[in-house]
Motif scaffolding. Structure first.
Motif, PDB file in Angstrom:
ATOM      1  N   GLY A 139       0.801  -1.240  -0.032  1.00 24.74           N
ATOM      2  CA  GLY A 139       0.047   0.011   0.009  1.00 24.74           C
ATOM      3  C   GLY A 139       0.994   1.227  -0.011  1.00 24.74           C
ATOM      4  N   HIS A 140       2.098   1.089   0.589  1.00 29.20           N
ATOM      5  CA  HIS A 140       2.796   2.360   0.702  1.00 29.20           C
ATOM      6  C   HIS A 140       3.618   2.536  -0.670  1.00 29.20           C
ATOM      7  N   PHE A 141       3.643   1.680  -1.547  1.00 27.33           N
ATOM      8  CA  PHE A 141       4.234   1.710  -3.017  1.00 27.33           C
ATOM      9  C   PHE A 141       3.022   1.704  -3.962  1.00 27.33           C
ATOM     10  N   LYS A 142       1.904   2.096  -3.625  1.00 26.04           N
ATOM     11  CA  LYS A 142       0.971   2.057  -4.395  1.00 26.04           C
ATOM     12  C   LYS A 142       0.923   2.522  -5.841  1.00 26.04           C
ATOM     13  N   GLN A 143       1.508   3.784  -6.288  1.00 26.56           N
ATOM     14  CA  GLN A 143       1.562   4.201  -7.567  1.00 26.56           C
ATOM     15  C   GLN A 143       2.686   3.504  -8.174  1.00 26.56           C
ATOM     16  N   PRO A 144       3.950   3.368  -7.776  1.00 24.88           N
ATOM     17  CA  PRO A 144       4.880   2.486  -8.603  1.00 24.88           C
ATOM     18  C   PRO A 144       4.512   1.104  -8.927  1.00 24.88           C
ATOM     19  N   LEU A 145       3.831   0.484  -7.944  1.00 27.90           N
ATOM     20  CA  LEU A 145       3.238  -0.835  -8.169  1.00 27.90           C
ATOM     21  C   LEU A 145       2.255  -1.074  -9.468  1.00 27.90           C
ATOM     22  N   SER A 169       8.968   2.770 -25.343  1.00 30.47           N
ATOM     23  CA  SER A 169       8.555   4.017 -24.804  1.00 30.47           C
ATOM     24  C   SER A 169       7.776   3.669 -23.174  1.00 30.47           C
ATOM     25  N   GLU A 170       7.072   2.605 -23.246  1.00 28.67           N
ATOM     26  CA  GLU A 170       6.471   2.248 -21.950  1.00 28.67           C
ATOM     27  C   GLU A 170       7.521   1.958 -20.899  1.00 28.67           C
ATOM     28  N   ILE A 171       8.559   0.811 -21.135  1.00 28.85           N
ATOM     29  CA  ILE A 171       9.680   0.644 -20.386  1.00 28.85           C
ATOM     30  C   ILE A 171      10.248   1.918 -19.659  1.00 28.85           C
ATOM     31  N   VAL A 172      10.794   2.501 -20.654  1.00 32.88           N
ATOM     32  CA  VAL A 172      11.698   3.644 -20.135  1.00 32.88           C
ATOM     33  C   VAL A 172      10.845   4.779 -19.292  1.00 32.88           C
ATOM     34  N   GLY A 173       9.425   4.776 -19.704  1.00 28.78           N
ATOM     35  CA  GLY A 173       8.670   5.857 -18.885  1.00 28.78           C
ATOM     36  C   GLY A 173       8.326   5.305 -17.713  1.00 28.78           C
ATOM     37  N   THR A 174       8.079   4.068 -17.622  1.00 29.56           N
ATOM     38  CA  THR A 174       7.879   3.389 -16.216  1.00 29.56           C
ATOM     39  C   THR A 174       9.041   3.759 -15.377  1.00 29.56           C
ATOM     40  N   ARG A 175      10.344   3.210 -15.869  1.00 31.50           N
ATOM     41  CA  ARG A 175      11.223   3.573 -15.175  1.00 31.50           C
ATOM     42  C   ARG A 175      11.682   5.104 -14.738  1.00 31.50           C
ATOM     43  N   ASP A 176      11.186   5.918 -15.618  1.00 34.46           N
ATOM     44  CA  ASP A 176      11.401   7.408 -15.182  1.00 34.46           C
ATOM     45  C   ASP A 176      10.402   7.705 -14.119  1.00 34.46           C
ATOM     46  N   GLY A 177       9.231   7.372 -14.211  1.00 35.02           N
ATOM     47  CA  GLY A 177       8.155   7.497 -13.487  1.00 35.02           C
ATOM     48  C   GLY A 177       8.412   7.003 -12.056  1.00 35.02           C
ATOM     49  N   ILE A 178       8.910   5.884 -11.760  1.00 41.60           N
ATOM     50  CA  ILE A 178       9.188   5.491 -10.516  1.00 41.60           C
ATOM     51  C   ILE A 178      10.404   5.930  -9.904  1.00 41.60           C
TER      52      ILE A 178
END
Length: 190
Positions: A139-145, A169-178
């Protein structure tokens, strides 16, 4: 029985060392004799190959028996290992290895993406596992998970280079968002 010996200084003293040596020699001789006797009756070097061994089944392969004995000995010495509770350092370590990919990139279709995309995907998978196992709870990591769940849903089980390049794009975008999310939560990685 104590034996008296004379040292160079002429002092007489009593010692039991000779008696101990004699006992040790007798024990070794008895062990060797028992070993030789067993060799003749239960498959040793001088045993008659037509006579089945008293300790092994007639159809048993000696190599297989040795392997089984070795495996049983190894199992007997292994201590049962309890699964260690993951500590908060797992998220920190997983995030650090993901951060190490921030300066890297590739050009899809140019043949230089296999390692990079495979590594980023692996680092995201390990971070996902660490966050789920963290004592703070998922629950603490809700957004990245949630972001990783969307990515893994798109990737499926296919980790081939063409498939990963398709989702670059999705892989790199997820990495950058996290990375951005984690920067806002320094207590999770420091």
């Amino acid at each position: 029985m104590p034996v008296r010996t004379t040292a160079r200084s002429g002092i007489r003293r009593t010692t039991t060392a000779t008696g101990l040596r004699a006992t040790a020699v007798a024990i070794l001789a008895a062990a060797a004799l028992a070993s030789c006797t067993q060799g003749k009756t239960d498959g040793g070097l001088r045993a008659d190959p037509s006579v089945p061994s008293a300790t092994a089944s007639p159809s048993a392969d000696p190599v297989e028996n040795a392997d089984q004995a070795e495996q049983a000995a190894a199992e007997a010495t292994e201590e049962p290992t309890a699964r260690a509770e993951p500590g908060p350092e797992l998220v920190r370590d997983a995030f650090a290895t993901l951060q190490a990919t921030l300066g890297e990139t590739c050009t899809p279709g140019a043949g230089d993406c296999a390692y990079f995309l495979g590594r980023v995907t692996q680092e995201l998978t390990e971070l996902d596992e660490a966050m789920r196992a963290d004592p703070k709870g998922p629950g603490h990591f809700k957004q990245p998970l949630a972001d990783m769940k969307v990515l893994f849903g798109k990737l499926g089980k296919d980790r081939s280079t063409p498939h990963l390049e398709k989702h670059f794009s999705e892989i790199v975008g997820t990495r950058d968002g996290i990375n951005t999310w984690m920067q806002d939560h320094p207590d999770d990685y420091r």
